[in-house]
Scaffold this motif. Structure first.
Motif, PDB file in Angstrom:
ATOM      1  N   GLN A 206       6.517  45.420  36.356  1.00  0.00           N
ATOM      2  CA  GLN A 206       6.639  46.414  35.276  1.00  0.00           C
ATOM      3  C   GLN A 206       7.481  45.821  34.142  1.00  0.00           C
ATOM      4  N   ARG A 218      24.554  47.945  39.455  1.00  0.00           N
ATOM      5  CA  ARG A 218      24.264  47.399  40.787  1.00  0.00           C
ATOM      6  C   ARG A 218      25.520  46.748  41.359  1.00  0.00           C
ATOM      7  N   PHE A 234      13.612  55.511  43.513  1.00  0.00           N
ATOM      8  CA  PHE A 234      13.071  54.838  42.325  1.00  0.00           C
ATOM      9  C   PHE A 234      13.524  53.371  42.373  1.00  0.00           C
ATOM     10  N   TYR A 236      12.144  50.389  42.584  1.00  0.00           N
ATOM     11  CA  TYR A 236      11.411  49.281  41.964  1.00  0.00           C
ATOM     12  C   TYR A 236      11.488  48.025  42.851  1.00  0.00           C
ATOM     13  N   ASP A 256      10.043  54.424  46.591  1.00  0.00           N
ATOM     14  CA  ASP A 256       9.370  54.325  45.295  1.00  0.00           C
ATOM     15  C   ASP A 256       7.951  54.846  45.485  1.00  0.00           C
ATOM     16  N   SER A 257       7.406  55.464  44.440  1.00  0.00           N
ATOM     17  CA  SER A 257       6.049  56.002  44.576  1.00  0.00           C
ATOM     18  C   SER A 257       4.995  54.906  44.438  1.00  0.00           C
ATOM     19  N   SER A 282       6.780  56.789  48.496  1.00  0.00           N
ATOM     20  CA  SER A 282       6.752  58.252  48.387  1.00  0.00           C
ATOM     21  C   SER A 282       7.306  58.683  47.042  1.00  0.00           C
ATOM     22  N   ASP A 283       6.867  59.841  46.612  1.00  0.00           N
ATOM     23  CA  ASP A 283       7.478  60.492  45.475  1.00  0.00           C
ATOM     24  C   ASP A 283       8.907  60.874  45.908  1.00  0.00           C
ATOM     25  N   THR A 284       9.878  60.666  45.025  1.00  0.00           N
ATOM     26  CA  THR A 284      11.265  60.901  45.429  1.00  0.00           C
ATOM     27  C   THR A 284      11.513  62.368  45.799  1.00  0.00           C
ATOM     28  N   ASP A 301      17.497  56.681  40.081  1.00  0.00           N
ATOM     29  CA  ASP A 301      17.272  55.922  38.840  1.00  0.00           C
ATOM     30  C   ASP A 301      15.833  56.110  38.368  1.00  0.00           C
TER      31      ASP A 301
HETATM   32  N1  SAH Z   1      16.372  51.090  40.005  1.00  0.00           N
HETATM   33  C1  SAH Z   1      15.378  50.094  39.710  1.00  0.00           C
HETATM   34  C2  SAH Z   1      14.583  50.419  38.454  1.00  0.00           C
HETATM   35  C3  SAH Z   1      13.834  51.724  38.494  1.00  0.00           C
HETATM   36  S1  SAH Z   1      12.453  51.791  37.449  1.00  0.00           S
HETATM   37  C4  SAH Z   1      16.036  48.731  39.625  1.00  0.00           C
HETATM   38  O1  SAH Z   1      17.265  48.621  39.754  1.00  0.00           O
HETATM   39  O2  SAH Z   1      15.317  47.742  39.445  1.00  0.00           O
HETATM   40  C5  SAH Z   1      11.720  53.278  37.928  1.00  0.00           C
HETATM   41  C6  SAH Z   1      10.885  53.215  39.218  1.00  0.00           C
HETATM   42  O3  SAH Z   1      10.537  54.563  39.548  1.00  0.00           O
HETATM   43  C7  SAH Z   1       9.561  52.459  39.119  1.00  0.00           C
HETATM   44  O4  SAH Z   1       9.526  51.482  40.105  1.00  0.00           O
HETATM   45  C8  SAH Z   1       8.479  53.511  39.398  1.00  0.00           C
HETATM   46  O5  SAH Z   1       7.410  53.007  40.201  1.00  0.00           O
HETATM   47  C9  SAH Z   1       9.249  54.547  40.178  1.00  0.00           C
HETATM   48  N2  SAH Z   1       8.757  55.933  40.119  1.00  0.00           N
HETATM   49  C10 SAH Z   1       8.213  56.597  39.084  1.00  0.00           C
HETATM   50  N3  SAH Z   1       7.997  57.886  39.399  1.00  0.00           N
HETATM   51  C11 SAH Z   1       8.421  58.053  40.692  1.00  0.00           C
HETATM   52  C12 SAH Z   1       8.500  59.157  41.568  1.00  0.00           C
HETATM   53  N4  SAH Z   1       8.099  60.355  41.182  1.00  0.00           N
HETATM   54  N5  SAH Z   1       9.019  58.965  42.791  1.00  0.00           N
HETATM   55  C13 SAH Z   1       9.434  57.741  43.187  1.00  0.00           C
HETATM   56  N6  SAH Z   1       9.397  56.657  42.385  1.00  0.00           N
HETATM   57  C14 SAH Z   1       8.898  56.799  41.157  1.00  0.00           C
END
Ligand code: SAH
Length: 397
Positions: A206, A218, A234, A236, A256-257, A282-284, A301
């Motif tokens: 991405q 982090r 989330f 990634y 992560d979804s 999964s969706d968060t 995040d």
């Molecule tokens: N925290 C990460 C960056 C997050 S970017 C890091 O440190 O690198 C946001 C991420 O959220 C993406 O990977 C995207 O695939 C995910 N995402 C988007 N919608 C989501 C949802 N509803 N549930 C879970 N993950 C989701």
């Protein structure tokens, strides 16, 4: 060739005099051009006030932001100009200790308005510069930018990858493909961030491949991770998970979804040799709903919930719902890292949203840290909109 002149309405010169880098279309009185034609999208134009005094140079566009400014001086925009811009961005990263650093070899070199070049993002990944142009004006000068990068990095630059297809698509009907625009030697495919290893994949990942903007948060997570059960949502490519595990977390779960993101996370966990980790595609919100949560440390995040003013209200509701669930469920004595990267949700609004979620959760909550984007994502002081990443660390009893 004479530049076309954008003449402003009286009084509309103020924001440019304060060095704000955007000119809104409503400020324009008329356009003076030799040919009688309007500037093309991406064309370099000059802006003058109603008395014809020079104000700035920038690239024309057809949106609400009509011109993105690249210079407040009346100078030639040539190779030397781009060499200076890249050199100045590099110099800041040198000051930050990022350019010659054995434990961190990836950083943002050019942060658009924050480095005086709206529309240009360049991330440096252990020898490879990955460019994202966000405007046609910038896209048209990538050749000069590429030369400037080679000039600054010399032999330490292995490759330049142009990843503008997605960011430029809405501005053009032209077919644009991502590709290398310079290759000196084979790119390194592993990068280091505070001695943590990450696989690099700017081609399939991405944005430019990795979220460099969470580096300092982090790092902070390591203070709170030892012997803890951690949930990184989330996730990634698993950045927060890797740092937590390195700092001695008892167990880390990453959610992560996107299956692709989970694959990246798994690969990075393997690369660093950690065991006590599980991933969930999964969706968060679903994950938080479906699981009995007994985590000591949770990271939220999400991607930008609001991309513009119109979606602001829904975004606030989204942040509130998400944070409420985590705040209700986190263990007593737990720590929540929560973020918003939506530019239109400012720091105060984000804070107020978290207060609203806290009130509804009904728990005793204290604020430990206010977080933001790291110094290699600088904010141009004349462009407060550039502060996009906000975070809070909360202690929940
Ligand atoms: N925290 C990460 C960056 C997050 S970017 C890091 O440190 O690198 C946001 C991420 O959220 C993406 O990977 C995207 O695939 C995910 N995402 C988007 N919608 C989501 C949802 N509803 N549930 C879970 N993950 C989701």
């Amino acid at each position: 060739m004479e530049l076309k002149s954008i003449v402003l309405n009286k009084g509309k010169e103020k924001s440019l005099e304060r060095k704000h880098p955007w000119l809104f279309s409503g400020a324009i009185n008329r356009i003076i051009s030799d040919t009688g034609e309007a500037p093309e999208i991406g064309e370099l134009v000059e802006i003058v006030d109603y008395k014809n005094n020079f104000l700035a140079l920038g690239y024309f566009s057809d949106g609400t932001i009509a011109v993105r400014i690249i210079s407040f001086k009346q100078i030639d925009i040539n190779q030397e100009f781009w060499d200076d811009k890249i050199q100045s961005a590099y110099k800041l990263r040198e000051v930050l200790g990022l350019t010659d650093n054995t434990s961190t070899n990836m950083y943002r070199l050019m942060h658009a308005e924050g480095d005086g070049v709206p529309g240009l993002i360049i991330d440096f990944y252990n020898g490879t510069a990955v460019i994202q142009a966000h405007s046609i004006g910038i896209y048209n000068v990538l050749d000069s930018i590429s030369k400037a990068l080679q000039q600054v990095y010399r032999d330490s630059l292995k490759a330049i990858y142009n990843k503008s297809a997605e960011s430029i698509a809405k501005h053009t009907t032209e077919e644009i493909e991502n590709d290398y625009i310079y290759k000196n030697s084979d790119p390194n495919l592993v990068g280091l961030e505070y001695d943590n290893q990450f696989n690099l994949d700017w081609i399939n990942g991405q944005k430019t491949g990795f979220f460099l903007d969470q580096r300092e948060s982090r790092k902070l997570i390591t203070n709170y991770s030892k012997n803890k059960k951690v949930l990184n949502t989330f996730c990634y490519s698993g950045g927060f998970s890797i740092y937590s595990l390195k700092a001695g977390a008892k167990e880390v779960h990453s959610v992560d979804s996107s299956q692709k993101a989970i694959d990246l996370t798994e690969e990075n966990i393997k690369l660093n040799g950690f065991k006590n980790h599980k991933s969930f595609t999964s969706d968060t919100l679903d994950y938080l709903k479906e699981n009995t949560i007994d985590y000591d440390l949770i990271i939220l995040d999400p991607p930008a919930y609001a991309k513009n003013q119109k979606s602001k209200h829904n975004a606030i509701q989204g942040y509130k719902r998400l944070n409420l669930m985590a705040l209700k469920q986190i263990k007593s004595g737990g720590v929540l890292f929560t973020f918003s990267c939506s530019q239109v949700i400012n720091r105060k609004l984000f804070y107020d949203t978290i207060v609203a979620a806290s009130i509804e959760a009904g728990r005793k909550i204290r604020v430990l840290h206010h977080l933001s984007q790291p110094a290699d994502h600088p904010v141009n002081i004349y462009h407060p909109e550039g502060e996009y990443l906000k975070g809070l660390v909360l202690y929940v009893e």
